[in-house]
Structure formats: C-alpha cells, structure tokens
Design a protein around this motif. Structure first.
Motif, PDB file in Angstrom:
ATOM      1  N   ASP A   1       0.803  -1.224   0.000  1.00 24.39           N
ATOM      2  CA  ASP A   1       0.000   0.000   0.000  1.00 24.39           C
ATOM      3  C   ASP A   1       0.831   1.268   0.000  1.00 24.39           C
ATOM      4  O   ASP A   1       0.356   2.325  -0.432  1.00 24.39           O
ATOM      5  CB  ASP A   1      -0.933   0.014   1.224  1.00 24.39           C
ATOM      6  N   GLN A   2       2.062   1.185   0.476  1.00 26.09           N
ATOM      7  CA  GLN A   2       2.875   2.389   0.570  1.00 26.09           C
ATOM      8  C   GLN A   2       4.034   2.442  -0.412  1.00 26.09           C
ATOM      9  O   GLN A   2       4.776   3.428  -0.446  1.00 26.09           O
ATOM     10  CB  GLN A   2       3.430   2.541   1.999  1.00 26.09           C
ATOM     11  N   LEU A   3       4.161   1.421  -1.259  1.00 24.42           N
ATOM     12  CA  LEU A   3       5.363   1.324  -2.088  1.00 24.42           C
ATOM     13  C   LEU A   3       5.062   0.731  -3.460  1.00 24.42           C
ATOM     14  O   LEU A   3       4.392  -0.291  -3.567  1.00 24.42           O
ATOM     15  CB  LEU A   3       6.403   0.452  -1.373  1.00 24.42           C
ATOM     16  N   SER A   4       5.594   1.376  -4.508  1.00 23.78           N
ATOM     17  CA  SER A   4       5.540   0.814  -5.854  1.00 23.78           C
ATOM     18  C   SER A   4       6.864   1.077  -6.551  1.00 23.78           C
ATOM     19  O   SER A   4       7.631   1.963  -6.151  1.00 23.78           O
ATOM     20  CB  SER A   4       4.386   1.415  -6.664  1.00 23.78           C
ATOM     21  N   LEU A   5       7.138   0.295  -7.585  1.00 21.22           N
ATOM     22  CA  LEU A   5       8.394   0.484  -8.321  1.00 21.22           C
ATOM     23  C   LEU A   5       8.129   0.485  -9.809  1.00 21.22           C
ATOM     24  O   LEU A   5       7.158  -0.106 -10.296  1.00 21.22           O
ATOM     25  CB  LEU A   5       9.422  -0.583  -7.957  1.00 21.22           C
TER      26      LEU A   5
ATOM     27  N   ALA B   1      17.163   1.183 -14.349  1.00 24.14           N
ATOM     28  CA  ALA B   1      17.129   2.063 -13.186  1.00 24.14           C
ATOM     29  C   ALA B   1      15.857   1.737 -12.414  1.00 24.14           C
ATOM     30  O   ALA B   1      14.858   1.305 -12.988  1.00 24.14           O
ATOM     31  CB  ALA B   1      17.126   3.520 -13.618  1.00 24.14           C
ATOM     32  N   VAL B   2      15.910   1.931 -11.106  1.00 29.40           N
ATOM     33  CA  VAL B   2      14.775   1.625 -10.233  1.00 29.40           C
ATOM     34  C   VAL B   2      14.193   2.937  -9.721  1.00 29.40           C
ATOM     35  O   VAL B   2      14.920   3.768  -9.162  1.00 29.40           O
ATOM     36  CB  VAL B   2      15.220   0.759  -9.036  1.00 29.40           C
ATOM     37  N   VAL B   3      12.901   3.135  -9.928  1.00 34.84           N
ATOM     38  CA  VAL B   3      12.210   4.299  -9.364  1.00 34.84           C
ATOM     39  C   VAL B   3      11.207   3.796  -8.334  1.00 34.84           C
ATOM     40  O   VAL B   3      10.295   3.025  -8.664  1.00 34.84           O
ATOM     41  CB  VAL B   3      11.492   5.119 -10.451  1.00 34.84           C
ATOM     42  N   LEU B   4      11.411   4.188  -7.079  1.00 38.11           N
ATOM     43  CA  LEU B   4      10.499   3.813  -6.002  1.00 38.11           C
ATOM     44  C   LEU B   4       9.601   5.000  -5.668  1.00 38.11           C
ATOM     45  O   LEU B   4      10.090   6.118  -5.467  1.00 38.11           O
ATOM     46  CB  LEU B   4      11.281   3.411  -4.743  1.00 38.11           C
ATOM     47  N   THR B   5       8.300   4.747  -5.612  1.00 38.61           N
ATOM     48  CA  THR B   5       7.331   5.743  -5.162  1.00 38.61           C
ATOM     49  C   THR B   5       6.846   5.327  -3.781  1.00 38.61           C
ATOM     50  O   THR B   5       6.304   4.228  -3.615  1.00 38.61           O
ATOM     51  CB  THR B   5       6.149   5.847  -6.131  1.00 38.61           C
TER      52      THR B   5
ATOM     53  N   LYS C   1       9.692  10.183  -4.080  1.00 40.77           N
ATOM     54  CA  LYS C   1      10.251   9.302  -5.104  1.00 40.77           C
ATOM     55  C   LYS C   1      11.771   9.282  -4.990  1.00 40.77           C
ATOM     56  O   LYS C   1      12.407  10.330  -4.881  1.00 40.77           O
ATOM     57  CB  LYS C   1       9.833   9.758  -6.509  1.00 40.77           C
ATOM     58  N   ILE C   2      12.325   8.083  -5.037  1.00 46.22           N
ATOM     59  CA  ILE C   2      13.772   7.915  -5.028  1.00 46.22           C
ATOM     60  C   ILE C   2      14.152   6.965  -6.156  1.00 46.22           C
ATOM     61  O   ILE C   2      13.477   5.951  -6.384  1.00 46.22           O
ATOM     62  CB  ILE C   2      14.282   7.386  -3.666  1.00 46.22           C
ATOM     63  N   ALA C   3      15.201   7.303  -6.898  1.00 51.05           N
ATOM     64  CA  ALA C   3      15.655   6.475  -8.020  1.00 51.05           C
ATOM     65  C   ALA C   3      17.082   6.013  -7.797  1.00 51.05           C
ATOM     66  O   ALA C   3      17.911   6.739  -7.221  1.00 51.05           O
ATOM     67  CB  ALA C   3      15.557   7.245  -9.337  1.00 51.05           C
TER      68      ALA C   3
END
Length: 460
Positions: free
Chosen positions: A148-152, A165-169, A178-180
């Motif tokens: 519920d709190q995290l997607s990639l 590359a990984v983008v985390l929301t 957002k962190i990449a």
C-alpha cells in the motif's frame, strides 16, 4: 524513509543499498565486493539481519550487483527478488558460474593431509536454486505495486540486456516521495542494446559514477577500431588476437560487431573462437529476448534470417576443444572470459601466449585494481601465472569503445534531466574516489551532492 549506503561506497564493486520504511525494508542490489583483500569477510557478513529484508530489487545481472544474493538467501532472507525477465535469467547463469569459480579457487589452494584447504565457498548450487525461486519479473515502464505504501518502476538504461534504473514511489505519513537508483547507466548507440531512457522526476537520486571525469574516445568507431586491430594482429602479420571479455553482454556485443564486419566482407576471413560455455548460454538468452534489443540489431538479425552466428565463428564447448586452440596455427581471434583475467579459460590462453611476440591482447573493458588485467594494462613486464613468472612479450592494447558504461557527459546528462527544484539530493556511488569527486564538482553547481561512505545513513 531512511537510506543507508552499504556497498559501492567510494569504490566500484559491491553495490548494495538499504531503504527503510516503517515496518518494511527494501534492499537495492546485493553485489559481491571484489576490492578488498578480505574478500571472504567482506561478502559473508551483512550489517543487518538478512531475515529483516522484506524485498530485494535487482537493477541488473552483473556480479557486482547480484553476486551475493545466494549468501543473503542462505543466511535467512525469505522474500521476493524483483527484476526484469532478462535479468532473472542472466543472473541465474552468473550465480551458477560464481559457484564454479569459488570451488575452483578452493581446489587450487595447497592442502596438507588434514587441515589446509581453500576458503569455503560463499554459497553452493542449492543456494543459487533457492535464490532463483524467489525471482519475480516485472517489465520495463510498468508500475508494480509492492504494498500500500510502495511501488516500483523499471526504466531501461542500456548497459546490459535487461538492465534498469529503479524508481520507487513511497507514500509515507501522507506524503509521496520518489527515489531512483540508476544502477549502471549505459551509453548511446551501443551494439545490441537500447539507449538509456530518461529517469522520471524524483526527489532523491542514487547515481553511479564509474566514468566520472572520464570520456569515451570518439575519434573512431568500434567497427574501424576492430578492423584496424584485426588487420595488424592477424592479416599483416600471421598472429593471433586474444580478447578477454565478460561472457554476458560484452561477448555478445563483440560477436555482433564482428558479424557485421565479416558479413560486409570488410576483412579477409579470420577464424573466431568464443571460448566460454557461459557466453554460449548467455547468447541463447539474448536470442530468447531479441525483442529487448535495439532496432538496428533486430533488423540486422532479420536480414540474417534470425541467426547471430556467422561463417567464421566457432563456439568452444569443452576443455579438450579449448586446449586444442593452442595447436591452431592459422591467424585467429580468441574471445574468452573472464574480462579482468581473474579465472576462467582466458588464463589458459594467456599462459600459452603471453610470451608470444605475434600475439596481441586487446582489453575491451574495465579492470579493477589488483586484478591480473590491471597489472598488464599498467605495463608490468612480468606476471605470475600457474606459479610461474612469465615475461610479457605479447602486445597489450585497450579500447573503451565496448565499455557498457556511459561516460562523464552521459552521467551528467542523466542527473541534469532532473529539475533542480524537485531533486533534493544526489548520492554518488559506484566509482573510484577521483571519479566521484570529478562528477560531484560539476553537479554541485545545481544540486546538493553527497559522496557517502560505507554505512552512512540519511533521513529522507
């Protein structure tokens, strides 16, 4: 949200980063650290309980990003490993190969009757199988909700088949951040691979820095360089050209470039041996995922009726065939692994040819400090191999035209695609100290830049 840099800090290998949310821990990559004399200790012990990690996200298959996953599993990690489909298959190949390397090193150690033996392998084949069972594949540019709190989202970056590359929301305390993580950024117009795609706007960016302050040679093309080197090594003089190459990625790109040269009849025929069972298996995976290749490669293979092999090319399958190449007296090209000369069949070819005046050794990739490849590139006149001191009479050459890494300009452009008003912080990893500071000096004009030390933690 907390970010802890656990690997590839002020050095290139051993990528591993921990993102901690409330009651949820994410590990980005879990690579082997090659750069310490205490290899076993550096890779055997984690600065956290492996069972506390909820999910691992893998940027790509290279061992400095994936190579310690089975140790993590062996020591209690029980979650999923998320990556792209090609990355899952290539990683499995590389991890099985790592087991063989561990066992080979153990068997080479001198032993007494009872007590002396080589270091215990970090993991065995059963641990690799257990690791492979945890892979969950996610395609490029498709948001995958972890909870519920995290997607990639995986963004294609070239560099290697399936690399991302990984983008985390992250949704935390009513805020979205957002962190990449760039993983390893590829370069444009690379053989076989797609160009790196821009990373969407993020709040925080963890960027590799391998080529910070370093620039690729643009004075010639790969095709021209290979034609020139083959002509000098195998045609003007009836010698042999030995190319140490990583079995996965580099070898396929090189074979593709040679295929185009000989198909166009730009050189007289020269026998090409690819002496690496791992490369043969990796080539099959490239065939399986041909739709991931760039358009030029797909069109070329269609013109070749889907074949990547060419008349001059032979894959060497067993040790007997590999040994017989030493008795092949016609000019030839030998492509073998490992790229840094640390183990693999390339050491056999080196042993028999390093004192051959009619041999050229062409390095096409990075060689870490302390490796045999690095010693040859720095000009050591004598090398130690198989307990013998061997004079270096072969010609040593190097080109970065097949480097899978983007150079300084590519790295700067990757970061500068981010709006300085949105991007709060840039963390530079995966680079030698000089490269890190060279890149930082340019970026800090517009962004807040950190060069973390291993174990540094940041509240984001």
């Amino acid at each position: 949200m907390k970010l802890t840099i656990l690997g590839a800090a002020e050095q290139v290998t051993g990528s591993m980063h921990l993102v901690q949310l409330k009651n949820y821990n994410i590990l980005i990559d879990c690579g082997l650290d090659y750069e310490k004399d205490t290899f076993q200790r550096e890779n055997l012990y984690f600065p956290f309980d492996p069972a506390s990690i909820d999910v691992v996200i893998l940027t790509h298959a290279h061992i400095d990003h994936s190579g310690n996953l089975p140790t993590l599993v062996r020591m209690g990690f029980n979650g999923q490993i998320l990556c792209t489909p090609p990355t899952a298959d290539l990683t499995n190949l590389l991890l099985l190969d790592s087991v063989n390397i561990f066992l080979s090193k153990q068997n080479r150690q001198p032993r007494s009757r009872k007590h002396r033996s080589g270091p215990e392998p970090l993991y065995l084949q059963k641990h690799v199988r257990e690791t492979a069972e945890r892979f969950i594949t996610v395609d490029f540019n498709k948001e995958f909700r972890i909870n519920d709190q995290l997607s990639l989202t995986f963004i294609p970056v070239g560099h290697l088949l399936g690399a991302a590359a990984v983008v985390l929301t992250v949704n935390e305390n009513g805020l979205t951040k957002k962190i990449a993580f760039t993983g390893d950024i590829g370069r444009k117009n690379y053989p076989l691979l797609v160009d790196p795609q821009p990373i969407p706007q993020v709040d925080y960016l963890v960027s590799e820095s391998t080529y910070g302050g370093r620039f690729h040679n643009n004075d010639t093309t790969l095709e021209q360089k290979l034609i020139e080197t083959i002509n000098e090594s195998c045609i003007k003089f009836p010698g042999r050209l030995i190319i140490p190459a990583f079995s996965i990625g580099r070898t396929q790109a090189l074979a593709y470039a040679l295929n185009k040269i000989f198909s166009k009849k730009l050189l007289p025929p020269v026998k090409v041996f690819i002496d690496s069972p791992l490369a043969s298996s990796a080539t099959e995976i490239h065939h399986q995922y041909a739709h991931y290749l760039n358009k030029e490669a797909q069109d070329f293979y269609k013109s070749q009726h889907g074949q990547s092999e060419f008349k001059e090319l032979s894959y060497v399958h067993d040790k007997r065939e590999s040994t017989s190449i030493s008795n092949y007296h016609e000019p030839c090209i030998i492509i073998s692994s490992a790229g840094m000369l640390e183990g693999g069949r390339i050491q056999d070819h080196l042993y028999y040819n390093i004192q051959n005046y009619y041999c050229t050794i062409l390095f096409i990739g990075y060689c870490a400090k302390g490796t045999l490849g690095n010693r040859l590139l720095r000009g050591d006149p004598i090398i130690r191999l198989r307990n013998r001191d061997l004079m270096v009479y072969a010609t040593i050459k190097q080109t970065d035209l097949l480097s899978g890494h983007g150079d300084h300009n590519d790295l700067v452009n990757t970061v500068k695609q981010q709006d300085p008003k949105t991007l709060k912080r840039v963390f530079l990893v995966h680079g030698d100290i000089e490269c890190l500071h060279n890149l930082s000096a340019v970026l800090e004009q517009d962004y807040q830049v950190d060069i973390p030390k291993k174990g540094d933690t940041y509240e984001l």
